[in-house]
Design an enzyme around this catalytic site. Sequence first.
Site, mmCIF file in Angstrom:
data_model
loop_
_atom_site.group_PDB
_atom_site.id
_atom_site.type_symbol
_atom_site.label_atom_id
_atom_site.label_comp_id
_atom_site.label_asym_id
_atom_site.label_seq_id
_atom_site.Cartn_x
_atom_site.Cartn_y
_atom_site.Cartn_z
ATOM 1 C CB SER A 144 -0.897 -0.185 1.547
ATOM 2 O OG SER A 144 -0.638 1.119 1.408
ATOM 3 C CE1 TYR A 157 -4.794 -1.822 4.221
ATOM 4 C CE2 TYR A 157 -4.164 0.639 3.784
ATOM 5 C CZ TYR A 157 -4.414 -0.487 3.335
ATOM 6 O OH TYR A 157 -5.067 -0.873 2.270
HETATM 7 P P1 NAP Z 1 -12.098 -4.816 -0.977
HETATM 8 O O1 NAP Z 1 -12.905 -4.736 -2.397
HETATM 9 O O2 NAP Z 1 -12.838 -4.471 0.269
HETATM 10 O O3 NAP Z 1 -11.814 -6.229 -1.288
HETATM 11 C C1 NAP Z 1 -10.775 -6.674 -0.742
HETATM 12 C C2 NAP Z 1 -11.202 -9.360 -0.330
HETATM 13 O O4 NAP Z 1 -10.358 -9.047 0.210
HETATM 14 C C3 NAP Z 1 -11.922 -9.125 -0.487
HETATM 15 O O5 NAP Z 1 -12.501 -10.101 -1.571
HETATM 16 C C4 NAP Z 1 -12.605 -9.741 1.204
HETATM 17 O O6 NAP Z 1 -12.978 -10.139 0.589
HETATM 18 C C5 NAP Z 1 -11.040 -10.202 1.205
HETATM 19 N N1 NAP Z 1 -10.832 -10.703 2.854
HETATM 20 C C6 NAP Z 1 -10.879 -9.807 3.899
HETATM 21 N N2 NAP Z 1 -10.099 -9.872 4.441
HETATM 22 C C7 NAP Z 1 -10.780 -11.141 4.421
HETATM 23 C C8 NAP Z 1 -9.883 -12.964 5.141
HETATM 24 N N3 NAP Z 1 -10.051 -12.960 6.480
HETATM 25 N N4 NAP Z 1 -10.026 -13.773 4.858
HETATM 26 C C9 NAP Z 1 -10.845 -14.106 3.199
HETATM 27 N N5 NAP Z 1 -10.674 -13.248 2.471
HETATM 28 C C10 NAP Z 1 -10.938 -11.761 3.051
HETATM 29 O O7 NAP Z 1 -10.107 -4.369 -1.039
HETATM 30 P P2 NAP Z 1 -9.664 -3.887 -2.769
HETATM 31 O O8 NAP Z 1 -10.080 -2.034 -2.493
HETATM 32 O O9 NAP Z 1 -10.153 -4.534 -3.439
HETATM 33 O O10 NAP Z 1 -7.292 -4.170 -2.166
HETATM 34 C C11 NAP Z 1 -7.583 -5.579 -2.409
HETATM 35 C C12 NAP Z 1 -6.192 -5.504 -1.458
HETATM 36 O O11 NAP Z 1 -5.952 -4.418 -2.092
HETATM 37 C C13 NAP Z 1 -5.976 -5.349 -0.039
HETATM 38 O O12 NAP Z 1 -5.280 -5.794 0.607
HETATM 39 C C14 NAP Z 1 -5.674 -3.148 0.723
HETATM 40 O O13 NAP Z 1 -5.156 -3.315 1.415
HETATM 41 C C15 NAP Z 1 -4.588 -3.874 -0.659
HETATM 42 N N6 NAP Z 1 -4.546 -2.275 -1.526
HETATM 43 C C16 NAP Z 1 -6.138 -1.628 -2.132
HETATM 44 C C17 NAP Z 1 -5.814 -0.387 -2.510
HETATM 45 C C18 NAP Z 1 -7.032 0.759 -2.822
HETATM 46 O O14 NAP Z 1 -6.847 1.676 -3.179
HETATM 47 N N7 NAP Z 1 -8.079 -0.157 -2.835
HETATM 48 C C19 NAP Z 1 -4.791 0.545 -2.269
HETATM 49 C C20 NAP Z 1 -3.416 0.144 -1.478
HETATM 50 C C21 NAP Z 1 -3.246 -1.684 -1.227
HETATM 51 P P3 NAP Z 1 -15.056 -11.069 1.565
HETATM 52 O O15 NAP Z 1 -14.870 -9.780 3.035
HETATM 53 O O16 NAP Z 1 -15.197 -11.305 0.745
HETATM 54 O O17 NAP Z 1 -14.140 -11.935 2.007
HETATM 55 C C1 GCO Z 2 -7.017 5.540 3.538
HETATM 56 C C2 GCO Z 2 -7.235 4.618 1.928
HETATM 57 C C3 GCO Z 2 -5.730 3.482 1.465
HETATM 58 C C4 GCO Z 2 -5.608 3.059 0.337
HETATM 59 C C5 GCO Z 2 -4.156 1.866 -0.119
HETATM 60 C C6 GCO Z 2 -3.472 3.361 -0.151
HETATM 61 O O1 GCO Z 2 -7.508 5.255 3.597
HETATM 62 O O2 GCO Z 2 -5.974 6.064 3.288
HETATM 63 O O3 GCO Z 2 -8.000 2.762 2.279
HETATM 64 O O4 GCO Z 2 -5.077 3.188 2.576
HETATM 65 O O5 GCO Z 2 -6.541 2.059 0.635
HETATM 66 O O6 GCO Z 2 -4.239 1.733 0.728
HETATM 67 O O7 GCO Z 2 -2.563 2.893 -1.350
#
Ligand code: NAP
Ligand code: GCO
Length: 264
Positions: A144, A157
């Site tokens: 992240s 986080y």
């Molecule tokens: P999301 O839309 O909330 O999807 C998260 C996924 O993780 C869902 O499929 C959820 O499925 C699953 N999950 C959560 N807890 C779980 C557990 N204990 N066991 C199994 N599955 C679990 O999030 P996203 O934005 O696609 O993010 C995916 C990853 O990228 C995360 O690690 C997030 O921190 C990271 N990330 C996101 C962003 C962003 O801007 N969106 C940026 C940087 C990093 P269920 O809850 O249905 O099980």
């Molecule tokens: C926030 C965001 C993030 C992003 C992501 C950034 O509240 O700042 O949700 O932390 O999801 O991980 O890279």
Amino acid sequence: MDIFNLSNRVALVTGASYGIGFAIAKGLAQAGATIAFNARREDLVKQGVEEFKKLGITAHGYVCDITDEKAVGQLVAKIEQEVGVIDILVNNAGIIKRIPMIEMSAEDFREVIDIDLTGQFIMAKSVIPSMIKKGGGKIINICSMMSELGRETVSAYAAAKGGLKMLTKNIASEYGEYNIQCNAIGPGYIATPQTAPLREKQKDGSAHPFDSFIISKTPAARWGEPDDLAGPAVFLASKSSDFVNGHILYVDGGILAYIGKQPK
Ligand code: NAP
Ligand code: GCO
């Protein structure tokens, strides 16, 4: 191109019913990989399988919580039996809780660390033994901006994602000699359900202040889309990255390179 070809490779993408995991799994499938994924709920597993099917992808879906070590062991054994040895693990599943630190309970803090850091450790330790036996493998952790930066309300986080960066380097250090490459992708701000509350329109129809803030902080001047992460994941899953280990590939539209605009 052969250097990105993932035919005959089995990829397990955690939490891939929707969001970033779904887009990465789709990209790996388009490069030839066979996809296995998990979610915590049966209905979301079914929904994921259907969504993949619409794209012509046969994905193998399983119910599993990544924090449950016993269940993860059973998941990996089942995938090995039904699909094949996992060549590529994408540690994508994760959650966020946005709570000011002094108002956050230790229980909430622990839950984030458990899912975003301990869960990735459990997944990785469960696939590595078979990767060693098979002669190699790829682990891609989803880090992240918060692996590098802090901000209000995301202490747990940021602690987890900072830890995940170091877990990535440690897995590379400890298992590199077995031809296992462990790298991470550090997405910028990506439009998914996780960030939906930060993009909600205001009552008067104007953009959420955080939405405008992120666009102004990103040289690309937009939020990322989940599909922006597919190519980088294919690279880190393929033989193109066989000599890349312990690296964090930030896919952030330039956020980490930019000091920000001076105030008007
Ligand atoms: P999301 O839309 O909330 O999807 C998260 C996924 O993780 C869902 O499929 C959820 O499925 C699953 N999950 C959560 N807890 C779980 C557990 N204990 N066991 C199994 N599955 C679990 O999030 P996203 O934005 O696609 O993010 C995916 C990853 O990228 C995360 O690690 C997030 O921190 C990271 N990330 C996101 C962003 C962003 O801007 N969106 C940026 C940087 C990093 P269920 O809850 O249905 O099980
Ligand atoms: C926030 C965001 C993030 C992003 C992501 C950034 O509240 O700042 O949700 O932390 O999801 O991980 O890279």
